[in-house]
Design an enzyme around this catalytic site. Structure first.
Site, PDB file in Angstrom:
ATOM      1  CG  ASP A 157      -2.285   0.473   0.975  1.00 21.25           C
ATOM      2  OD1 ASP A 157      -2.426   1.290   0.053  1.00 21.25           O
ATOM      3  OD2 ASP A 157      -3.219   0.075   1.696  1.00 21.25           O
ATOM      4  CG  ASP A 218     -10.014   1.145   0.281  1.00 19.83           C
ATOM      5  OD1 ASP A 218      -9.167   1.409  -0.596  1.00 19.83           O
ATOM      6  OD2 ASP A 218      -9.749   1.032   1.488  1.00 19.83           O
TER       7      ASP A 218
END
Ligand code: GLA
Length: 405
Positions: A157, A218
């Site tokens: 990430d 997301d």
């Protein structure tokens, strides 16, 4: 002179920052905890659902025995919140010792013993999105640690990272992964974190350095979230389609089929759209309690075959009319898959008619045999200028494949 030449060659080779793992020639398939289980670290009160080795062992068991592995789902992936808050005395990451008492290596061994592969999560910046240790200034040791554990897939990430640093940082990590000599699928959120900060991603560089990447926000447990992703992919079609192919995939995020937010028809719609996107199929759900209808969608071999088509081509939205969208993906050998996506909410199935030529099929061929891949039935032969009518449930899909043979 010869020595100099050899040195130049060697330096040249070392400077080629390219993912050379030969992996993910078709979109990776597996399971990932994040969307469904988040950062639940409360094993005391919620031992069945917390981020700990038990959860991943149980999911691996179900993947192996309930048909998921046979259908192609192979990676069991741990997302954020698995780490101890500090590195060990050697500067290495390790799993929280209450929740992962046997250690990550033992978990990798367990997953491998089921014929599956293990994925894990880290972050390029100073901390992960949930505040666990990041890899900045530890890139090489972290790449090495993954190999020592036998990890097969790494999601890196980019929270708590300088977005202007990512074009240098991610290739550096790719290089360290290459240097380990172990093939590890490399997944990132690199472009997403650039786009968020107004930086235009360099998809050539990204494609050369990782196997899959997230471009957008997301996924959440709702139909609105799924359609938001579809709309983003439609808007960015040309850029994203050009970026992807075998070994390098756009990642619209996890499958939420079997969770709380989608109806039966919406679940089919996510599966169908992710298939024509050639998206990684990472389920995030509870395979221990999943209902039969959701399981059937996830295990639909005909839809999975469209997703896993060796050409790795992207769909194209060929038409958008009366709130129906028609998306066509070219498959190997001049075959096609088409999804009719109904964005209408007016309560009854909607009939949509279109010729095969307008569906985007090659007009040089004059006949195709169509097949419904959710009902598993042939629909007969159609000429290229014949009209096909799909009757589509509200917020649902009809999905067909077309064979020219
Ligand atoms: C980011 C990612 C998610 C998940 C979380 C974990 O939000 O986009 O997929 O990995 O971090 O904290």
């Amino acid at each position: 002179m010869k020595l100099l030449l050899a040195l130049i060659l060697l330096l040249g080779i070392q400077n080629v920052n390219c993912m050379n793992n030969g992996l993910a020639r078709t979109p990776p398939m597996g399971w990932m905890d994040w969307e469904r289980f988040r950062c639940n670290v409360d094993c005391g009160n919620d031992p069945l659902n917390c981020i700990g080795e038990k959860l991943f062992q149980q999911i691996a068991d179900h993947m192996a025995k309930d048909g998921y592995k046979d259908a192609g789902y192979e990676y069991v992936c741990i997302d954020d919140c698995w780490m101890s808050m500090e590195r060990d005395a050697n500067g290495k990451l390790y799993g929280n010792s209450t929740r992962f008492p046997s250690g990550i290596k033992a978990l990798a061994d367990y997953v491998h013993s089921k014929g599956l592969l293990l994925g894990i999560y880290g972050d390029y910046g100073t901390k992960t999105c949930m505040g666990y240790p990041g890899s900045l200034n530890h890139l090489q040791v972290d790449a090495q640690t993954l190999t020592e554990w036998g990890v097969d897939y790494f999601k890196m990430d980019a929270c708590h990272a300088d977005p202007t640093d990512l074009n240098d940082g991610f290739p550096k990590f790719t290089n360290f992964l290459n240097m380990t000599g172990s093939p590890i699928v490399f997944s990132t959120t690199w472009p997403h974190h650039q786009i968020k900060h107004g930086i235009k991603p360099n998809y050539t560089l990204i494609g050369e350095n990782c196997n899959l990447w997230r471009n957008y926000a997301d996924i959440q447990d709702s139909w609105g979230s799924v359609t938001g992703i579809i709309d983003y992919y439609a808007k960015e079609h040309d850029t994203l389609a050009a970026a992807q192919g075998p070994g390098q995939w756009n990642d619209p995020d996890m499958l939420i089929i079997g969770d709380y937010g989608l109806s039966f028809d919406q679940s089919k719609a996510q599966m169908a759209m992710w298939a024509v996107f050639a998206a990684p199929l990472m389920m995030s759900n509870d395979l221990r309690t999943i209902k039969a209808d959701a399981k059937e969608i996830l295990l639909n071999k005909e839809v999975i075959a469209v997703n896993q088509d060796p050409l790795g081509k992207w769909e194209k939205r060929v038409i958008q009319k009366n709130k129906v969208e028609v998306w066509t993906k070219e498959l190997y050998n001049k075959n096609y898959a088409t999804v009719f996506l109904n964005r209408r909410t007016d309560g009854m199935p909607y009939s949509f008619s279109i010729t095969l030529a307008d569906m985007g099929y090659d007009t040089a061929l004059d006949h195709y045999s169509l097949r419904d891949v959710f009902y598993h039935k042939p629909l007969g032969y159609y000429g290229i200028n014949d009209t096909f009518t799909a009757t589509i449930n509200p917020s649902g899909v009809v999905m067909v494949t077309a064979s020219s043979n």
